[in-house]
Design a protein around this motif. Structure first.
Motif, PDB file in Angstrom:
ATOM      1  N   THR A 199       0.801  -1.223   0.000  1.00 59.56           N
ATOM      2  CA  THR A 199       0.000   0.000   0.000  1.00 59.56           C
ATOM      3  C   THR A 199       0.839   1.280   0.000  1.00 59.56           C
ATOM      4  N   ARG A 200       2.153   1.170  -0.036  1.00 54.41           N
ATOM      5  CA  ARG A 200       3.023   2.344   0.054  1.00 54.41           C
ATOM      6  C   ARG A 200       2.895   3.199  -1.202  1.00 54.41           C
ATOM      7  N   PRO A 201       3.162   4.495  -1.076  1.00 51.06           N
ATOM      8  CA  PRO A 201       3.219   5.361  -2.260  1.00 51.06           C
ATOM      9  C   PRO A 201       4.321   4.893  -3.207  1.00 51.06           C
ATOM     10  N   ALA A 202       4.140   5.128  -4.471  1.00 47.43           N
ATOM     11  CA  ALA A 202       5.083   4.635  -5.480  1.00 47.43           C
ATOM     12  C   ALA A 202       6.489   5.157  -5.247  1.00 47.43           C
ATOM     13  N   GLU A 203       6.614   6.374  -4.713  1.00 46.61           N
ATOM     14  CA  GLU A 203       7.942   6.962  -4.530  1.00 46.61           C
ATOM     15  C   GLU A 203       8.617   6.517  -3.236  1.00 46.61           C
ATOM     16  N   ALA A 204       7.887   5.857  -2.344  1.00 44.71           N
ATOM     17  CA  ALA A 204       8.453   5.444  -1.055  1.00 44.71           C
ATOM     18  C   ALA A 204       9.231   4.137  -1.210  1.00 44.71           C
ATOM     19  N   PRO A 205      10.383   3.998  -0.551  1.00 48.34           N
ATOM     20  CA  PRO A 205      11.150   2.750  -0.666  1.00 48.34           C
ATOM     21  C   PRO A 205      10.421   1.597   0.019  1.00 48.34           C
ATOM     22  N   ALA A 206      10.549   0.412  -0.550  1.00 48.39           N
ATOM     23  CA  ALA A 206       9.903  -0.769   0.027  1.00 48.39           C
ATOM     24  C   ALA A 206      10.715  -1.291   1.204  1.00 48.39           C
ATOM     25  N   LEU A 207      10.042  -1.946   2.128  1.00 43.35           N
ATOM     26  CA  LEU A 207      10.732  -2.665   3.197  1.00 43.35           C
ATOM     27  C   LEU A 207      11.185  -4.016   2.657  1.00 43.35           C
ATOM     28  N   PHE A 208      12.359  -4.474   3.127  1.00 42.45           N
ATOM     29  CA  PHE A 208      12.860  -5.767   2.651  1.00 42.45           C
ATOM     30  C   PHE A 208      11.938  -6.875   3.145  1.00 42.45           C
ATOM     31  N   GLU A 209      11.458  -7.695   2.211  1.00 39.32           N
ATOM     32  CA  GLU A 209      10.595  -8.833   2.567  1.00 39.32           C
ATOM     33  C   GLU A 209      10.690  -9.828   1.424  1.00 39.32           C
ATOM     34  N   ARG A 210      11.360 -10.938   1.662  1.00 38.99           N
ATOM     35  CA  ARG A 210      11.578 -11.942   0.617  1.00 38.99           C
ATOM     36  C   ARG A 210      11.282 -13.338   1.169  1.00 38.99           C
ATOM     37  N   ARG A 211      11.018 -14.263   0.256  1.00 36.74           N
ATOM     38  CA  ARG A 211      10.820 -15.656   0.660  1.00 36.74           C
ATOM     39  C   ARG A 211      11.527 -16.572  -0.333  1.00 36.74           C
ATOM     40  N   ALA A 212      11.980 -17.716   0.162  1.00 38.66           N
ATOM     41  CA  ALA A 212      12.513 -18.768  -0.697  1.00 38.66           C
ATOM     42  C   ALA A 212      11.711 -20.026  -0.391  1.00 38.66           C
ATOM     43  N   VAL A 213      10.859 -20.441  -1.351  1.00 35.68           N
ATOM     44  CA  VAL A 213       9.924 -21.546  -1.113  1.00 35.68           C
ATOM     45  C   VAL A 213       9.934 -22.482  -2.310  1.00 35.68           C
ATOM     46  N   ASN A 214       9.854 -23.782  -2.052  1.00 34.51           N
ATOM     47  CA  ASN A 214       9.695 -24.788  -3.098  1.00 34.51           C
ATOM     48  C   ASN A 214       8.547 -25.707  -2.689  1.00 34.51           C
ATOM     49  N   LEU A 215       7.669 -26.028  -3.626  1.00 37.32           N
ATOM     50  CA  LEU A 215       6.471 -26.793  -3.313  1.00 37.32           C
ATOM     51  C   LEU A 215       6.670 -28.301  -3.364  1.00 37.32           C
ATOM     52  N   ARG A 216       7.851 -28.776  -3.779  1.00 39.96           N
ATOM     53  CA  ARG A 216       8.036 -30.225  -3.945  1.00 39.96           C
ATOM     54  C   ARG A 216       9.343 -30.689  -3.294  1.00 39.96           C
ATOM     55  N   ILE A 217       9.432 -30.525  -2.008  1.00 40.68           N
ATOM     56  CA  ILE A 217      10.604 -30.972  -1.260  1.00 40.68           C
ATOM     57  C   ILE A 217      10.295 -32.310  -0.596  1.00 40.68           C
ATOM     58  N   GLU A 218      11.189 -33.282  -0.754  1.00 37.65           N
ATOM     59  CA  GLU A 218      10.991 -34.580  -0.112  1.00 37.65           C
ATOM     60  C   GLU A 218      11.010 -34.420   1.407  1.00 37.65           C
ATOM     61  N   ALA A 219      10.055 -35.061   2.077  1.00 34.35           N
ATOM     62  CA  ALA A 219       9.931 -34.927   3.524  1.00 34.35           C
ATOM     63  C   ALA A 219      11.209 -35.373   4.241  1.00 34.35           C
ATOM     64  N   ARG A 220      11.936 -36.321   3.676  1.00 36.87           N
ATOM     65  CA  ARG A 220      13.141 -36.819   4.340  1.00 36.87           C
ATOM     66  C   ARG A 220      14.265 -35.775   4.387  1.00 36.87           C
ATOM     67  N   ALA A 221      14.118 -34.708   3.577  1.00 40.37           N
ATOM     68  CA  ALA A 221      15.143 -33.655   3.568  1.00 40.37           C
ATOM     69  C   ALA A 221      14.932 -32.635   4.681  1.00 40.37           C
ATOM     70  N   LEU A 222      13.833 -32.753   5.442  1.00 42.19           N
ATOM     71  CA  LEU A 222      13.513 -31.756   6.464  1.00 42.19           C
ATOM     72  C   LEU A 222      14.609 -31.588   7.516  1.00 42.19           C
TER      73      LEU A 222
END
Length: 275
Positions: A199-222
């Motif tokens: 919802t920030r104004p276009a000229e305002a800098p974004a806050l850092f917020e990233r994710r690294a997700v994979n939908l097909r990871i073998e359960a044994r790798a947990l």
């Protein structure tokens, strides 16, 4: 039509967001009515503080329009519930009502005024546990109520089959105060960052917020992933902590403007294991 679709998508997303919150509240014995009253109070608080015109607090009429509450309810919440944590004082779940009746109803007290041990089912005249449940939670089976109270550590059964209350209120799981503070702070920080970025104004800098997700990871790798996250995540947070410490303002220096600053790191998993 497009606006209705957008609102529907927003409500669907909100339901997904609320699911883990409500799961935690239920473990702490919070009822839907308490949450509903709290939600109204927060709606009024946010509408008042964040949706004013030219930096001024929002008046009651505009808060009513924004929230869908009538002006009388808005005034009540502003006057009677300045602290949302005080929402719905005195409301109890059915389980808590049963325990409260056991501690205060003369039919279930001994000569000293203490809750007396009860047989499960002694009939209306003997006033056993089943009758207690029928009186204070008439729509619920006594067997299910007893099972829940025992699981919560609120009731114990003697070798003679007598039931005795151990607490005055029903809390499915005790929540340490520090744990509750950490839970609320973490969720608020993440939700605030994502909401600001969307919802920030276009000229305002974004806050850092990233994710690294994979939908097909073998359960044994947990286990291996956990080790990786513990090692790399901790190293990253230590570097951030060093930077934050190096830029910390001197205590008592009123001339410098300070703010709360940091970063959060958390594991993403569809069905976290229960412990």
């Amino acid at each position: 039509m497009e606006q209705d679709s957008s609102r529907s998508q927003l409500l669907t997303a909100c339901a997904r967001l609320l699911a883990p919150v409500i799961r935690y509240l239920l473990k702490g014995g919070v009822s839907w009515k308490e949450f509903s009253e709290l939600s109204k109070a927060v709606f009024v608080e946010v509408a008042t503080e964040d949706f004013g015109i030219r930096g001024r607090p929002t008046n009651a009429s505009r808060v009513a329009i924004l929230t869908g509450l009538d002006r009388r309810e808005v005034r009540r919440l502003r006057e009677d519930l300045p602290d949302p944590a005080q929402a719905a004082p005195g409301y109890m779940t059915k389980a808590s009502q049963v325990l409260d009746g056991w501690h205060h109803d003369p039919d279930y007290l001994d000569a000293a005024g203490a809750p007396r041990p009860l047989q499960f089912d002694s009939g209306p005249q003997a006033k056993g546990f089943s009758e207690l449940v029928r009186r204070y939670a008439p729509a619920l089976p006594a067997v299910a109520m007893l099972k829940e109270l025992r699981a919560a550590g609120a009731v114990e059964e003697s070798s003679a089959g007598l039931l005795r209350p151990l607490t005055r209120s029903y809390i499915p799981r005790q929540m340490p105060e520090e744990q509750v503070r950490l839970w609320s702070s973490s969720i608020r920080d993440l939700a605030s960052a994502v909401g600001y970025n969307f919802t920030r104004p276009a000229e305002a800098p974004a806050l850092f917020e990233r994710r690294a997700v994979n939908l097909r990871i073998e359960a044994r790798a947990l286990p291996e992933f956990r080790d990786l996250l513990e090692r790399e995540g901790q190293a990253f947070l230590m570097r951030i902590d060093d930077w934050l410490s190096a830029h910390e303002a001197e205590r008592g220096d009123a001339e410098r403007k300070v703010l709360r600053l940091g970063v959060g790191l958390y594991q993403i998993q569809d069905k976290p294991e229960e412990h």
